[in-house]
Design a protein around this motif. Sequence first.
Motif, short mmCIF file in Angstrom:
data_model
loop_
_atom_site.label_atom_id
_atom_site.label_comp_id
_atom_site.label_asym_id
_atom_site.label_seq_id
_atom_site.Cartn_x
_atom_site.Cartn_y
_atom_site.Cartn_z
N ASP A 135 0.80 -1.08 -0.07
CA ASP A 135 0.01 0.00 0.12
C ASP A 135 0.91 1.36 0.19
O ASP A 135 0.16 2.52 -0.73
CB ASP A 135 -0.90 0.03 1.13
CG ASP A 135 -2.18 -1.13 1.00
OD1 ASP A 135 -2.37 -1.66 0.03
OD2 ASP A 135 -2.57 -1.43 2.17
N ILE A 136 2.02 1.25 0.66
CA ILE A 136 2.88 2.39 0.44
C ILE A 136 3.35 2.61 -0.70
O ILE A 136 3.43 3.65 -1.25
CB ILE A 136 4.06 2.06 1.65
CG1 ILE A 136 3.72 2.20 3.01
CG2 ILE A 136 5.03 3.01 1.54
CD1 ILE A 136 4.60 1.99 4.06
N VAL A 137 3.81 1.60 -1.36
CA VAL A 137 4.30 1.71 -2.95
C VAL A 137 3.16 2.17 -3.73
O VAL A 137 3.62 3.19 -4.64
CB VAL A 137 4.72 0.12 -3.26
CG1 VAL A 137 5.04 0.27 -4.75
CG2 VAL A 137 5.77 -0.30 -2.64
N ALA A 138 1.84 1.89 -3.62
CA ALA A 138 0.78 2.28 -4.27
C ALA A 138 0.21 3.74 -3.90
O ALA A 138 -0.50 4.27 -4.60
CB ALA A 138 -0.26 1.23 -4.32
N ALA A 139 0.83 4.34 -2.68
CA ALA A 139 0.01 5.60 -2.36
C ALA A 139 -0.10 6.61 -3.25
O ALA A 139 1.07 6.74 -3.86
CB ALA A 139 0.73 6.02 -1.05
N ARG A 140 -1.00 7.23 -3.08
CA ARG A 140 -1.18 8.47 -4.18
C ARG A 140 -1.41 9.72 -3.62
O ARG A 140 -1.61 10.76 -4.08
CB ARG A 140 -2.33 8.11 -5.35
CG ARG A 140 -1.87 7.27 -6.25
CD ARG A 140 -2.92 7.36 -7.31
NE ARG A 140 -4.07 7.11 -7.47
CZ ARG A 140 -5.18 7.35 -8.04
NH1 ARG A 140 -5.22 8.48 -8.69
NH2 ARG A 140 -6.32 6.98 -7.71
N SER A 141 -1.17 9.67 -2.15
CA SER A 141 -1.51 11.12 -1.51
C SER A 141 -1.05 10.73 0.10
O SER A 141 -0.68 9.83 0.29
CB SER A 141 -3.13 11.24 -1.42
OG SER A 141 -3.76 10.16 -0.59
N MET A 217 -9.17 7.13 1.68
CA MET A 217 -7.98 7.59 1.94
C MET A 217 -6.89 7.00 0.97
O MET A 217 -5.95 7.40 0.23
CB MET A 217 -7.22 7.29 3.25
CG MET A 217 -7.98 8.04 4.36
SD MET A 217 -7.26 8.18 5.85
CE MET A 217 -7.97 6.73 6.56
N ARG A 218 -7.03 5.36 0.62
CA ARG A 218 -6.20 4.95 -0.26
C ARG A 218 -6.46 5.34 -1.73
O ARG A 218 -5.52 5.38 -2.52
CB ARG A 218 -6.88 3.31 -0.40
CG ARG A 218 -5.56 2.43 -0.91
CD ARG A 218 -5.84 1.03 -0.88
NE ARG A 218 -7.06 0.90 -1.99
CZ ARG A 218 -7.65 -0.27 -2.20
NH1 ARG A 218 -7.31 -1.29 -1.69
NH2 ARG A 218 -8.79 -0.15 -3.08
N ASP A 219 -7.82 5.26 -2.33
CA ASP A 219 -8.13 5.73 -3.53
C ASP A 219 -8.05 6.79 -4.12
O ASP A 219 -8.32 7.25 -5.21
CB ASP A 219 -9.09 4.59 -4.25
CG ASP A 219 -9.01 3.18 -4.23
OD1 ASP A 219 -7.56 2.89 -3.82
OD2 ASP A 219 -9.85 2.45 -4.03
N GLY A 220 -8.43 8.01 -3.08
CA GLY A 220 -8.86 9.13 -3.36
C GLY A 220 -10.37 9.22 -3.34
O GLY A 220 -11.03 8.30 -3.29
N VAL A 221 -10.70 10.68 -3.29
CA VAL A 221 -12.17 11.08 -3.10
C VAL A 221 -12.70 11.21 -4.47
O VAL A 221 -12.25 12.04 -5.15
CB VAL A 221 -12.29 12.18 -2.41
CG1 VAL A 221 -13.86 12.48 -2.26
CG2 VAL A 221 -11.95 11.86 -0.83
#
Length: 479
Positions: A135-141, A217-221
Amino acid sequence: MYLPDTIVAPATAPGLGAVAIVRLSGPRAFEILDAIFRPMHSAEFTPRMMRLGDVVDPATGARIDRALAVVMPHPASLTGEDVAEIQCHGGPYVVRRIIALALDAGARVAEPGEFTRRAFLNGRMDLAEAEAVADIVAARSDSALANALSQLSGALSQRVDELRAQVIAIRAHLEVEIDFSDEDIRLPSRREVAAEIERLIADVTVLHDSFARGLLMRDGVRATILGKPNAGKSSLLNLLLGADRAIVTAIAGTTRDVIEDSVQLGPYALVLNDTAGVRESTDDVERIGIERTLRSARDADLLIAMFDSSRPLEPSDLDVIRITNDRPGLAILNKRDLPAAIASADLRDQGLRIPILPFSAINLDEAATLRAELIKAIDALIADPSPVISRERLGEGSAAAATIPTNDQIAISRERHRDALAMALEALKNARNAVLSLMPPEIVAVDIMAAASALGSITGEVSGEDVLDAIFRDFCIGK
Ligand code: GDP
């Protein structure tokens, strides 16, 4: 558990770069490093100290690259095994050559996620922590990063362990009842046990329902801009994207042929849904029918409703008001630089309930206010996303009804965790019903143990290679 073979893979992304890292892990990692790397000054490696040297082909003695190497002996390494890393020049050919030398010297190519999988198998991290690495690798925000980082630090695992310990304590009560039922000692009453299970159900529900927040939080709003033609939707979009040009990304939809734009808003990623549709609408009014709007709005987490203050309200404005009912959102009363035909009160009279921002989308100076108001709207959404998230995103059969306390920082963001918590909940509810219908304690104990094992599966008590395969399949090679 130490695995017999030694694995190798590039730990850095493919392509050109200043530096690339080739990572080895396993019992022969140091032996293989010795075979292909010649340190410049002394032959001895000190653990965790970089050494400069040459990568050489042991078969021919040919030099392949000047590089740095480091050794990290087990058990205090990433994988819990002997780990060696070579920092070479970041060209794909150099990396391929070094990997080939390691293979010749006895390593095998690592599978995706295998380093992290070994870390899990060797007890360096539990499963939830291993998943947080991906999840850290994939984080976008920032919010995605913060949530993943807290999971990597064990916040989720700790909470799950606490819940599991409480489940096991109930099991202990039942054991007493099973073992001493003939004797004259005070046993917890059925009602007490049921109340205890009820408390646990509430706690597990909180964690289960945090999935909605974790996803945001993970994918954005996901936001959709609504409004009649000429209300100023495209202008607003350009203002939002333009204010943040540097980090605007265009994401080609994977399932539908839609372009989404993503904007960084404070710690959040705002994904503007179906913005191609918004742009189109200026050219061809007919093309954005109410149906398309409804579809796009249904999938959104947040609605941005635009009204033109220089024109009287029309039936399509009332449609927009209706769509925003009971949904989180922000209304923009646009074109406030022009003489007003309507005011906020008129929108309220028609039943609009979301906050209203008087605005002018042609005024660049107002971008900061817009961003601040949107961040406020997202804050509110993240604090209590329960009424919002579309069924599609939450998956079938999810019960997102309970309110989520804002002070509970832990948020799950993986379907696997959500499903495990749902199983635990079901087992706990069965246990409670069994207690209340005066079933023998042995029967209740079966449900209680099912709940404990469902919770245990989150941190790692998974049975079977197939589950691990499924989890680590999503990782990249070298992770
Ligand atoms: P859309 O059809 O909702 O996407 O609306 P557009 O963004 O294309 O805007 C329609 C027209 O209104 C354009 O000519 C814009 O320049 C103009 N417009 C948009 N926002 C404002 C505003 O705040 N003030 C004024 N005066 N004009 C605006």
